[in-house]
Design a protein around this motif. Structure first.
Motif, PDB file in Angstrom:
ATOM      1  N   PHE A 198     -21.354  39.482  38.132  1.00  0.00           N
ATOM      2  CA  PHE A 198     -22.713  40.270  38.686  1.00  0.00           C
ATOM      3  C   PHE A 198     -23.344  39.048  39.381  1.00  0.00           C
ATOM      4  O   PHE A 198     -24.002  39.332  40.230  1.00  0.00           O
ATOM      5  N   LEU A 199     -23.874  37.934  38.544  1.00  0.00           N
ATOM      6  CA  LEU A 199     -24.525  37.117  39.001  1.00  0.00           C
ATOM      7  C   LEU A 199     -24.095  36.252  40.177  1.00  0.00           C
ATOM      8  O   LEU A 199     -25.011  35.856  41.269  1.00  0.00           O
ATOM      9  N   LEU A 201     -30.414  55.940  43.218  1.00  0.00           N
ATOM     10  CA  LEU A 201     -31.001  54.625  43.781  1.00  0.00           C
ATOM     11  C   LEU A 201     -30.190  53.648  43.370  1.00  0.00           C
ATOM     12  O   LEU A 201     -30.337  52.709  44.172  1.00  0.00           O
ATOM     13  N   THR A 202     -29.419  53.586  42.186  1.00  0.00           N
ATOM     14  CA  THR A 202     -28.732  52.309  41.704  1.00  0.00           C
ATOM     15  C   THR A 202     -27.672  51.966  42.803  1.00  0.00           C
ATOM     16  O   THR A 202     -27.329  50.840  42.804  1.00  0.00           O
ATOM     17  N   SER A 203     -27.048  52.979  43.108  1.00  0.00           N
ATOM     18  CA  SER A 203     -25.888  52.856  43.822  1.00  0.00           C
ATOM     19  C   SER A 203     -26.167  52.551  45.461  1.00  0.00           C
ATOM     20  O   SER A 203     -25.183  52.361  46.164  1.00  0.00           O
ATOM     21  N   ASP A 204     -27.444  52.681  45.820  1.00  0.00           N
ATOM     22  CA  ASP A 204     -27.930  52.496  47.300  1.00  0.00           C
ATOM     23  C   ASP A 204     -28.087  50.893  47.622  1.00  0.00           C
ATOM     24  O   ASP A 204     -28.920  50.274  47.009  1.00  0.00           O
ATOM     25  N   PRO A 205     -27.288  50.518  48.541  1.00  0.00           N
ATOM     26  CA  PRO A 205     -27.600  48.871  48.897  1.00  0.00           C
ATOM     27  C   PRO A 205     -28.778  49.036  49.408  1.00  0.00           C
ATOM     28  O   PRO A 205     -29.224  47.388  49.530  1.00  0.00           O
ATOM     29  N   ALA A 206     -29.577  49.629  49.893  1.00  0.00           N
ATOM     30  CA  ALA A 206     -31.009  49.337  50.512  1.00  0.00           C
ATOM     31  C   ALA A 206     -32.002  49.257  49.465  1.00  0.00           C
ATOM     32  O   ALA A 206     -33.135  49.023  49.617  1.00  0.00           O
ATOM     33  N   VAL A 207     -31.544  49.595  48.041  1.00  0.00           N
ATOM     34  CA  VAL A 207     -32.351  49.436  46.919  1.00  0.00           C
ATOM     35  C   VAL A 207     -32.277  48.308  46.115  1.00  0.00           C
ATOM     36  O   VAL A 207     -31.191  48.189  45.636  1.00  0.00           O
ATOM     37  N   ALA A 208     -33.167  47.304  46.005  1.00  0.00           N
ATOM     38  CA  ALA A 208     -32.983  46.130  45.374  1.00  0.00           C
ATOM     39  C   ALA A 208     -33.841  45.875  44.163  1.00  0.00           C
ATOM     40  O   ALA A 208     -33.766  44.892  43.728  1.00  0.00           O
ATOM     41  N   SER A 209     -34.284  47.007  43.435  1.00  0.00           N
ATOM     42  CA  SER A 209     -35.214  47.039  42.285  1.00  0.00           C
ATOM     43  C   SER A 209     -34.502  47.585  41.397  1.00  0.00           C
ATOM     44  O   SER A 209     -35.066  47.643  40.318  1.00  0.00           O
ATOM     45  N   ARG A 210     -33.109  48.152  41.490  1.00  0.00           N
ATOM     46  CA  ARG A 210     -32.481  48.658  40.442  1.00  0.00           C
ATOM     47  C   ARG A 210     -31.019  48.287  40.675  1.00  0.00           C
ATOM     48  O   ARG A 210     -30.294  48.371  41.597  1.00  0.00           O
ATOM     49  N   TRP A 211     -30.353  47.818  39.246  1.00  0.00           N
ATOM     50  CA  TRP A 211     -29.028  47.299  39.256  1.00  0.00           C
ATOM     51  C   TRP A 211     -28.348  47.734  37.953  1.00  0.00           C
ATOM     52  O   TRP A 211     -29.032  47.711  37.128  1.00  0.00           O
ATOM     53  N   VAL A 212     -27.090  47.551  37.793  1.00  0.00           N
ATOM     54  CA  VAL A 212     -26.393  47.711  36.656  1.00  0.00           C
ATOM     55  C   VAL A 212     -25.241  47.053  36.368  1.00  0.00           C
ATOM     56  O   VAL A 212     -24.493  46.274  37.318  1.00  0.00           O
TER      57      VAL A 212
END
Length: 571
Positions: free
Chosen positions: A439-440, A384-395
């Motif tokens: 990152f930011l 999920l973190t690596s999925d660009p369609a998921v914006a609720s998890r980042w690293v």
């Protein structure tokens, strides 16, 4: 009232790589403080005429920090730092610096291998041998850095009140739970060792709810409990000393657990598959909340090295509460996100890994590496973190311009390499600042049609003006979907956009040789103390180390030197 975007931080285990996580937090605090100074200036000038603003007008609140091991210590240190003035470290080797920066002070200047190889823990007859290294300095650092001495008059505008801290622990004794509640037999109970402790830092004297311990942001005795817990979560098993914590039965009697439901219900189209329910331990103190419970704890990373779920679930409980327990993932709908800071994600090639050599010594070492490495990752979270369609998890993970090398000194020698030299920790700290900056400014953003930004009804012309100053490289921010324009969730002002540098500053063979001698001296003391406890005379130990000290030291230096040299940290 405008709804903010909620931010949760998951600080994974670090050992000596905590200097990197501390550097990430240094830059994050600086970027947030500057953004909100400018945000207030524009609000004073333009009010709610958001189309005249020159920065994205949305709000973002840091609501929760969860940490394990060195990440747990950094979460605690950050909580104290946010309650006080904070001076940032911009130079890699700053010389004299403002000691208000407790992150740099604790992770770079105060911690070091030399005191860890000391004998303060063994210099009294009554002292028992409890660890390979001397943890005295770690306790002193935590007690000093987690005492709020210069509180701010109020909460930072981007910090939620109360701010939740969750530190994971490994409870060596364990807590008994029922596996067959219909019988009272001892065999019907089992011990659960994964533990945690929650705190709520408050600026308006709001008492903590549930099992959270309230900490007054102005300081006070409660912070000592946080210091003890921070030491406990970072007590690397066997290597660092375990930590006793004074708890009560109520901490466990009223703990909430996510329990799968037999018949999931639907609310507002969301499936409620789990509910928060109490599950009191199967012990005699079930109805006596005040009963004292003393726990002996080691590294929280041993049972939960990346407490992502702790942060995620805490965010789900914020208003508007996510009844399903799941946060919105879609870039258009996400209104909260967990950012994981993972310093020990080692670089790995793309080729299929070859099986290790089938030899006992090799397999034993490989097995330990597997246990440690696997504790740092969760398969479904990776997906999920690596999925660009998921914006609720980042690293945020370490990265440099040097392909095929380990970015951090703190990741070497089984993640203890950063303790070898202050210049290593200075490098890792600035690399953390640099990676956070990237990152930011390059990745941490969502589309302009996101639910948080829609509150401000910015016209297309205003969006494009802000794109020119703060926009992302679309292909990097949204791989495979470059036509989507994104705004930064944390805008980095121009004064902070000059690229931060982190340069490897190697040590010499002589410095490593001196540390090797200290290591042998500590090994001698530990061996002597261990055998004396069994009634064995120290005479043979003294003779053995007298004869073989040089060989042992040279072997240690050769092992460490090979790894440091290969990664550019040894001259």
């Amino acid at each position: 009232m405008e709804q903010p975007f909620y931010l949760g931080l998951n600080m994974a285990g670090t050992v000596s790589a905590g200097a990197y996580t501390a550097g990430v937090m240094d830059f994050l605090i600086e970027a947030m403080d500057q953004w909100h100074v400018e945000r207030q200036r524009q609000r004073d000038q333009f009010g709610a005429q958001y189309d005249r603003w020159t920065i994205p007008p949305h709000q973002l609140q840091l609501a929760v920090m969860a940490g394990a091991s060195g990440g747990g210590i950094t979460a605690a240190l950050t909580g104290a730092a946010l309650s006080q003035p904070f001076a940032h470290v911009h130079a890699q080797s700053p010389g004299p610096f403002d000691r208000n920066n407790t992150l740099f002070r604790s992770w770079v200047t105060d911690i070091d291998l030399r005191p860890l190889l000391g004998d303060a823990d063994l210099n009294r007859e009554s002292d028992k041998l409890v660890s390979l290294l001397d943890s005295t300095s770690i306790r002193r650092i935590a007690a000093d850095a987690l005492a709020v001495t210069a509180p701010l008059p109020g909460v930072r505008p981007w910090v939620r009140d109360p701010l939740k801290l969750i530190l994971t622990l490994t409870n060596l004794a364990g807590i008994p739970y029922a596996i067959e509640p219909q019988t009272s037999s001892d065999a019907a109970r089992t011990l659960y060792h994964a533990d945690r402790r929650e705190f709520a830092i408050t600026w308006t004297r709001i008492p903590g709810s549930g099992e959270s311990i309230s900490l007054d942001a102005a300081g006070g005795p409660g912070w000592a409990a946080l210091a003890d817990t921070a030491v406990a979560t970072a007590a690397f098993p066997v290597v660092l000393a375990p930590q006793l914590l004074a708890r009560t039965a109520g901490d466990y009697n009223h703990r909430l657990w996510r329990i799968p439901q037999n018949e999931p219900a639907a609310a507002d189209g969301n499936c409620i598959c789990e509910k928060l329910e109490q599950m009191p331990p199967a012990w005699e103190a079930r109805n006596t909340d005040g009963a004292p419970v003393t726990t002996l704890n080691v590294d929280g990373g041993a049972t939960n090295n990346s407490p992502f779920e702790c942060a995620r679930l805490a965010l789900a409980d914020l208003p508007p509460r996510q009844i399903s327990g799941h946060n919105q993932r879609s870039p258009a709908l996400a209104d909260r996100a967990v950012v994981s800071i993972a310093p020990l994600s080692s670089p790995t090639g793309a080729s299929i890994p070859a099986p290790p050599e089938r030899r006992l010594t090799t397999l034993a070492g490989q097995f330990i590496q597997v246990l440690v490495a696997q504790s740092r990752n969760q398969g479904e979270n990776l997906r999920l973190t690596s999925d660009p369609a998921v914006a609720s998890r980042w690293v945020i993970a370490p990265a440099t311009h040097e392909p095929g090398t380990e970015p951090l000194a703190g990741a070497l020698l089984g993640a203890f390499g950063g303790f070898v030299a202050q210049r290593f920790r200075e490098h890792d700290y600035q690399l953390g600042r640099r990676n956070c900056q990237r990152f930011l400014t390059r990745y941490f953003g969502v589309p302009w049609d996101n639910v948080i930004m829609r509150q401000y009804q910015l016209p297309e012309t205003a969006q494009r003006q802000m794109d020119a100053a703060y926009g992302f490289d679309a292909e990097k921010a949204r791989p495979g979907d470059p036509d989507v324009r994104c705004f930064p969730l944390i805008p980095v002002l121009p004064s902070l956009r000059s690229e931060i540098t982190a340069v490897k500053n190697p040590i010499s063979e002589d410095e490593l040789h001196d540390l090797g001698s200290l290591g042998v001296d500590r090994l001698k003391l530990v061996t002597k103390k261990a055998l004396e406890a069994e009634g064995i005379t120290a005479l043979l130990i003294n003779a053995g180390f007298f004869l073989f000290k040089g060989r042992i030291r040279n072997a240690l230096v050769a092992y460490a030197g090979k790894e440091f040299r290969r990664q550019g940290f040894l001259k």
